[in-house]
Design an enzyme around this catalytic site. Structure first.
Site, PDB file in Angstrom:
ATOM      1  N   SER A  15       0.828  -1.217   0.000  1.00 20.62           N
ATOM      2  CA  SER A  15       0.000   0.000   0.000  1.00 20.62           C
ATOM      3  C   SER A  15       0.858   1.262   0.000  1.00 20.62           C
ATOM      4  CB  SER A  15      -0.886   0.028   1.244  1.00 20.62           C
ATOM      5  OG  SER A  15      -1.615  -1.158   1.349  1.00 20.62           O
ATOM      6  N   GLU A  35       9.540  -5.580  -5.522  1.00 20.20           N
ATOM      7  CA  GLU A  35       8.575  -6.332  -4.706  1.00 20.20           C
ATOM      8  C   GLU A  35       8.943  -7.817  -4.812  1.00 20.20           C
ATOM      9  OE1 GLU A  35       5.932  -6.098  -2.508  1.00 20.20           O
ATOM     10  OE2 GLU A  35       6.013  -8.284  -2.682  1.00 20.20           O
ATOM     11  N   LYS A  51      -9.906 -10.517   2.681  1.00 20.72           N
ATOM     12  CA  LYS A  51     -10.654 -10.690   3.932  1.00 20.72           C
ATOM     13  C   LYS A  51     -12.082 -10.182   3.800  1.00 20.72           C
ATOM     14  CE  LYS A  51     -10.829  -7.482   6.691  1.00 20.72           C
ATOM     15  NZ  LYS A  51     -10.181  -6.531   7.593  1.00 20.72           N
ATOM     16  N   ALA A 115      14.768  -6.901  -2.522  1.00 21.44           N
ATOM     17  CA  ALA A 115      15.826  -5.890  -2.519  1.00 21.44           C
ATOM     18  C   ALA A 115      16.398  -5.783  -1.115  1.00 21.44           C
ATOM     19  CB  ALA A 115      15.261  -4.548  -2.966  1.00 21.44           C
ATOM     20  N   TYR A 180      -8.124  -7.631  15.914  1.00 20.92           N
ATOM     21  CA  TYR A 180      -9.187  -7.582  14.907  1.00 20.92           C
ATOM     22  C   TYR A 180      -9.067  -8.694  13.881  1.00 20.92           C
ATOM     23  CZ  TYR A 180      -6.417  -5.266  11.211  1.00 20.92           C
ATOM     24  OH  TYR A 180      -5.510  -4.984  10.234  1.00 20.92           O
ATOM     25  N   GLU A 184     -12.133 -11.137  13.254  1.00 23.46           N
ATOM     26  CA  GLU A 184     -12.764 -11.179  11.926  1.00 23.46           C
ATOM     27  C   GLU A 184     -12.758 -12.603  11.364  1.00 23.46           C
ATOM     28  OE1 GLU A 184     -11.795  -6.629  10.422  1.00 23.46           O
ATOM     29  OE2 GLU A 184     -10.415  -8.207   9.870  1.00 23.46           O
ATOM     30  N   ARG A 201      -5.651 -14.528  25.460  1.00 26.09           N
ATOM     31  CA  ARG A 201      -5.052 -14.446  26.802  1.00 26.09           C
ATOM     32  C   ARG A 201      -5.618 -13.293  27.638  1.00 26.09           C
ATOM     33  NH1 ARG A 201       1.082 -13.829  26.047  1.00 26.09           N
ATOM     34  NH2 ARG A 201       0.991 -14.132  28.282  1.00 26.09           N
ATOM     35  N   GLY A 265      -0.512 -11.038  16.367  1.00 20.78           N
ATOM     36  CA  GLY A 265       0.268  -9.841  16.044  1.00 20.78           C
ATOM     37  C   GLY A 265       1.131 -10.047  14.817  1.00 20.78           C
ATOM     38  N   THR A 314      -3.974   0.214   6.174  1.00 21.45           N
ATOM     39  CA  THR A 314      -3.675   0.627   4.804  1.00 21.45           C
ATOM     40  C   THR A 314      -3.798   2.132   4.567  1.00 21.45           C
ATOM     41  OG1 THR A 314      -4.015  -1.466   3.748  1.00 21.45           O
ATOM     42  CG2 THR A 314      -4.634   0.456   2.455  1.00 21.45           C
ATOM     43  N   ALA A 344     -12.495   0.155  11.201  1.00 19.85           N
ATOM     44  CA  ALA A 344     -13.595  -0.796  11.368  1.00 19.85           C
ATOM     45  C   ALA A 344     -13.042  -2.163  11.736  1.00 19.85           C
ATOM     46  CB  ALA A 344     -14.376  -0.909  10.062  1.00 19.85           C
ATOM     47  N   HIS A 439     -34.203   9.670   8.319  1.00 20.82           N
ATOM     48  CA  HIS A 439     -35.192   8.752   8.872  1.00 20.82           C
ATOM     49  C   HIS A 439     -35.874   7.951   7.767  1.00 20.82           C
ATOM     50  CE1 HIS A 439     -38.062   7.316  11.781  1.00 20.82           C
ATOM     51  NE2 HIS A 439     -39.012   7.577  10.915  1.00 20.82           N
TER      52      HIS A 439
END
Ligand SMILES: Cc1cc2nc3c(=O)[nH]c(=O)nc-3n(C[C@H](O)[C@H](O)[C@H](O)COP(=O)(O)OP(=O)(O)OC[C@H]3O[C@@H](n4cnc5c(N)ncnc54)[C@H](O)[C@@H]3O)c2cc1C
Length: 463
Positions: A15, A35, A51, A115, A180, A184, A201, A265, A314, A344, A439
């Protein structure tokens, strides 16, 4: 003045790296990017995007159930995992192509290789038997799932990387973690019909989010059938004779499951990067410390995104990339702003949040007002789904600013984006109050909570 092959060399095509490389190249700078896996990085290839596609897939069983109350009869539904994976892979390949095309159109040179730094201006292109030089180097190598090597049997477990490519859907899964990603995936697997246990934990899932939402999400997930075990960890994982796994819990008992996923993590990708050779300092967690302009201790080497272990999201990596380009190539020193990042959790129900949780606000402000409502959203009335939504505003009683806005329920992530503008703009509770409601909507609750549910003065709750 020394001359270099490139004005900018970017290590990592995720990103942050792609954004910085593309924008710098479009300014006419001579840019190269390397990359080692696939352009798009974690977010596109094995993070946010696949995801979210899996989240959508996993929501259908509830949609089918809910349809009955609205008069629909839905024949027995069947799910095919390999179709989902193949369709997801096609979409990811399309996005990867767009990332490459963006770089190419801007004039950046694209390398498909790893690299590594040789010195502060030189980069080795691994496998190409080549080194190149650059005036400025940007490290945007992201992170990877922590393998939790201290856990005996960790090699039998999967991480989020493998979860996107399982040959078959397991019948049962145990997921270690309470962040998260763990939450998820627990919802994804459960929604797809997998017997799911979450093992964490801590005392409650999703540390750092608002406690009311954490409790309510926990309860709702359990009501759906996800087993959540807090205050415990796995001691070891063993393969059984029947091919399944014994996941031994600390102190009491064990789970027998097809798959164990570790979501404990993420570790910054700095190993073997040549940082020492270039003189770049590394922090205790393997992260690259940077100043407020994303500059490392070496003044022509910058680092952005997850590898710096600031805010691992991101949009934050992209924002840091844009600030880097302003600072280095537009002579406009710009600090990334990490305050009030809206975010979120794509759990079921979703969390959307921005600003301070109540606990945090109470530590920072002497007088806090909390406006809180929980209710059954209209869409769950005819479906008779027994699931509530929660909205919560946290207000600094002195300045009247809304310092935190938190939503649990359908479309909470979408609401968080809009609430993010209001919180970022430092709007007051009175600004919310004089905003007309839409509404009928669930979000109207955010502008119609006129009386505080309670106040907290000097840490004391006053009802
Ligand atoms: C399962 C999951 C779900 C997520 N969901 C969300 C979400 O919903 N919303 C959100 O905002 N964020 C989400 N994230 C986080 C988000 O993906 C990251 O914050 C974001 O991708 C960070 O971007 P980055 O540029 O720092 O690194 P990355 O996107 O990780 O890119 C780094 C790239 O560098 C490459 N690389 C590493 N070392 C080298 C090297 N030496 N040479 C060449 N290339 C190298 C890697 O292959 C990688 O492609 C999620 C992450 C995961 C794992």
């Amino acid at each position: 003045m020394a001359s270099y092959d490139y004005d900018l060399f970017v290590i990592g095509g995720g990103s942050g790296g792609v954004r910085a490389g593309r924008v710098a190249a479009s300014l006419g700078k001579k840019v190269a990017i390397a990359e080692e896996y696939r352009y798009g990085g974690t977010c596109v290839i094995r993070g946010c995007v696949p995801k979210k596609l899996f989240v959508y897939a996993s929501q259908f069983p509830e949609h089918f159930e809910d349809a009955a109350g609205y008069g629909w009869s839905v024949p027995e539904a069947r799910f095919d995992w390999s179709t989902l994976v193949a369709n997801k892979d096609r979409e990811i390949a399309r996005l990867e192509g767009l990332y490459r095309k963006g770089l190419d159109n801007a004039g950046a040179e694209i390398f498909d290789c790893r690299a590594e730094l040789v010195d502060r201006n030189t980069v080795r292109l691994v496998g190409l038997d080549r080194t190149v030089t650059a005036a400025t180097i940007l490290i945007a190598t992201g992170g990877q799932p922590n393998p939790h090597a201290a856990l005996p049997g960790h090699e039998l477990c999967i991480s989020s990387n493998e979860a996107f490519h399982l040959d078959a859907l397991p019948r049962s899964i145990a997921i270690a973690g309470g962040g998260y990603i763990a939450v998820e995936f627990a919802n994804i697997f459960h929604g797809l019909g997998v017997e799911t246990t979450l093992v964490y934990r801590g005392k409650e899932i999703l540390g750092r989010f608002d406690m009311d939402l954490r409790h309510m999400l926990h309860e709702t997930m359990e009501k759906k059938g996800i087993r959540i075990l807090c205050h415990t960890i796995f001691d070891r994982i063993e393969r059984r004779a029947d091919g399944r796994l014994d996941a031994h819990l600390h102190e009491d008992g064990h789970l027998v499951v097809d798959t164990v996923m570790l979501a404990l993590g993420r570790t910054p990708n700095t190993a073997g990067l040549g940082l020492e050779a270039a003189g770049v300092a590394v922090g205790p967690r393997g992260e690259i410390p940077v100043d407020q302009f994303s500059r490392t201790n070496i003044d022509n080497i910058y680092a952005i995104g997850d590898v710096t272990d600031r805010v691992q999201l991101t949009p934050v990596a992209i924002h840091e990339a844009m600030c880097f380009v302003e600072t280095v190539f537009k002579d406009n020193p710009t600090r990334p702003d990490h305050d009030d990042v809206a975010t979120a959790v794509f759990s079921q129900p979703e969390i959307g949040t921005v600003g301070l949780a109540e606990d945090e606000a109470v530590k920072r402000f002497r007088h806090v007002e909390v406006y809180r409502a929980s209710f059954r959203p209209m869409r769950h009335t005819l479906s008779a789904r027994d699931e509530k939504m929660m909205m919560k505003l946290v207000v600094d009683g002195e300045s009247r600013r809304v310092v935190g806005a938190h939503v649990l329920g359908p479309d909470a992530g979408e609401m968080a984006q809009i609430l993010g503008i209001a919180v970022k703009a430092r709007l007051t509770k009175e600004d919310f109050d004089r905003t007309m409601a839409v509404h009928p909507s669930a979000a109207e609750e955010l502008v119609t909570m006129y009386q505080p549910s309670y106040r907290v003065r000097d840490g004391e709750r006053i009802d």
